[in-house]
Enzyme design. Sequence first.
Site, PDB file in Angstrom:
ATOM      1  N   GLN A 345      55.138  44.392  46.247  1.00  0.00           N
ATOM      2  CA  GLN A 345      55.955  43.203  46.499  1.00  0.00           C
ATOM      3  C   GLN A 345      56.445  42.551  45.225  1.00  0.00           C
ATOM      4  O   GLN A 345      57.352  41.706  45.258  1.00  0.00           O
ATOM      5  CB  GLN A 345      55.152  42.184  47.304  1.00  0.00           C
ATOM      6  CG  GLN A 345      54.008  41.538  46.513  1.00  0.00           C
ATOM      7  CD  GLN A 345      53.140  40.662  47.355  1.00  0.00           C
ATOM      8  OE1 GLN A 345      52.323  41.148  48.119  1.00  0.00           O
ATOM      9  NE2 GLN A 345      53.305  39.349  47.211  1.00  0.00           N
ATOM     10  N   CYS A 351      54.247  38.992  50.761  1.00  0.00           N
ATOM     11  CA  CYS A 351      53.203  39.838  51.334  1.00  0.00           C
ATOM     12  C   CYS A 351      53.259  39.843  52.856  1.00  0.00           C
ATOM     13  O   CYS A 351      52.975  40.859  53.504  1.00  0.00           O
ATOM     14  CB  CYS A 351      51.831  39.391  50.853  1.00  0.00           C
ATOM     15  SG  CYS A 351      51.491  37.640  51.092  1.00  0.00           S
ATOM     16  N   HIS A 490      47.149  35.263  51.820  1.00  0.00           N
ATOM     17  CA  HIS A 490      47.686  36.585  51.543  1.00  0.00           C
ATOM     18  C   HIS A 490      47.652  37.457  52.794  1.00  0.00           C
ATOM     19  O   HIS A 490      46.645  37.470  53.520  1.00  0.00           O
ATOM     20  CB  HIS A 490      46.850  37.236  50.429  1.00  0.00           C
ATOM     21  CG  HIS A 490      47.400  38.538  49.927  1.00  0.00           C
ATOM     22  ND1 HIS A 490      48.722  38.718  49.625  1.00  0.00           N
ATOM     23  CD2 HIS A 490      46.797  39.733  49.691  1.00  0.00           C
ATOM     24  CE1 HIS A 490      48.913  39.954  49.193  1.00  0.00           C
ATOM     25  NE2 HIS A 490      47.758  40.599  49.246  1.00  0.00           N
TER      26      HIS A 490
END
Length: 542
Positions: A345, A351, A490
């Site tokens: 990424q 993400c 995340h």
Amino acid sequence: MVYSTVFLAFFIIASSSAYVLLENDDPEESIIWPSEFNFNAEVIDLVNAYIETLEVWYSAENNRSRVDYINGTNKVYYVGETDDDLGVEYTIHPMTTEEVKNEIVCVKADLEGEQPDFLPVTDDYEYSHEEQLDGKQVRVWTKEREDEDEELIQTTLYVYRTDYDFDVPVKMVRKGSNLKDGATIFHRMTNFKQFGFLVDAADVTLADESDCEEALNTDFKTQIERLHPHNPVHVNKAFHSYKKHHSKTYKKTEVELRKAIFHRNWMRVHAHNRKNLGYRMELNEFADRTAEELKGLTGTRPSPPIAHGSMPFPHTNEELMDLVEELPKSYDLRFQGVLGPIKNQGSCGSCWAFTITATVEGALSKANGGRNLDLSEQSLVDCAWGFKNYGCNGGQIDKAYEYVLKHGIPLESQYGEYIRRDGFCNVDNTTETLKIRGFAMVTPRNPEALKLALVKYGPVAVAIHASNNMQLYSSGVFYDIECDGNYPNHGVVVVGYGERDGTPYWIVRNSWGENWGQDGYILMSAVNNNCMLQDTPYYPIV
């Protein structure tokens, strides 16, 4: 952080002279180090919670010095550079192979410059006051600076003046704090002990120098194991090798900053790996970046507590109890041929988009017999803003699935390559989008339900808390107490499960490139719902 010289674990190292001798003898105007000395030092890292000891010998007369680590288990001898020849560094350490056990080996390498003396450069220190310390009347010198990375670095040096008109270090304390919130970044204290002034030539001379072999050009990971973060020469070598290994280039003005950050992270990695906590860390491509700079590696926002899928999870707890018996002891979708290559990424907090595409790709591939697709993460970054997603500034897994349910995802070959930035939405220019029929939330905090979802439906999207420790993860089963009390930040993908040495783990696919972790994957402990992995698991229904 920016330092004028290499930042060591416990002091700023002197790299050029054996001692400082000024004509002004006023004790408040100068610090004078002896030209021959031996001392023991105890280095206490208050942030990383470890203690290390070393012993140093230095002789200006012989142009040699030596440092022993771990009670002499590792030794390094130095011969300083002269006008005619380069200096030499001899490193002695034990080695175990399939053929020999704990064989003592010696490796020889060139040394540029003078031999290190392991005492701090004191040019920028200011005299503060006198006080009693360890039964001695000591003078206290301080140095304080704010650097370009918004950090306050404070150093306090305690010395006492001997009857021979030179000084002896007693203690040094270095502390770095974040100017934004006052948080401690590093805090290290060194106690100097048994300081002596007589050094014999035999103390700094290796008796059998001819037996040392020339250092081979080994790979970075092998080389770093032979170097030590408390050694000024090794810090320079390690940073040079790190830059070459990771193809790093810096502006001239930021080299010292990157070296200081690298060294700080090396200290973290070194301290962690000595604790044998079940997983190892390494100096990967993120080791020259601050935590603030690495925020772009995350970006998933937690879903609200009332979030749910468009369809319910189709198994009750009673059904799960019956189905669990049929589940394999371990399972890994990587061996099922349904997962594409690891992606990266970059510095965009996308993400969440990589998590969604990986699960949809995997589910479609599992459903159609292994036909792998490459879906466009960039299309989600550009086009899913109306669903509480914010491009490179983060997104929610459930909301991203809602977008895909309504609009689908085009192939990357049609939409265009991933650009690591927010872009214009051009999904109308594509001829085909891949659709899903819905998405479901796996029963939260139920490991058996998560295992069943993996086996029956394919990869599962989860939101975790990714700490700084995870960014430097190398191998092993990752369990991080720093996740406690934090929130998910995340998005990653669970692709399997297993057990190692009695510890259950999840096999997790990341989006930080294949050079991170175990070829782009991490084994995350399944104990105590570490890092909140099981709080909001979703899978697409195709």
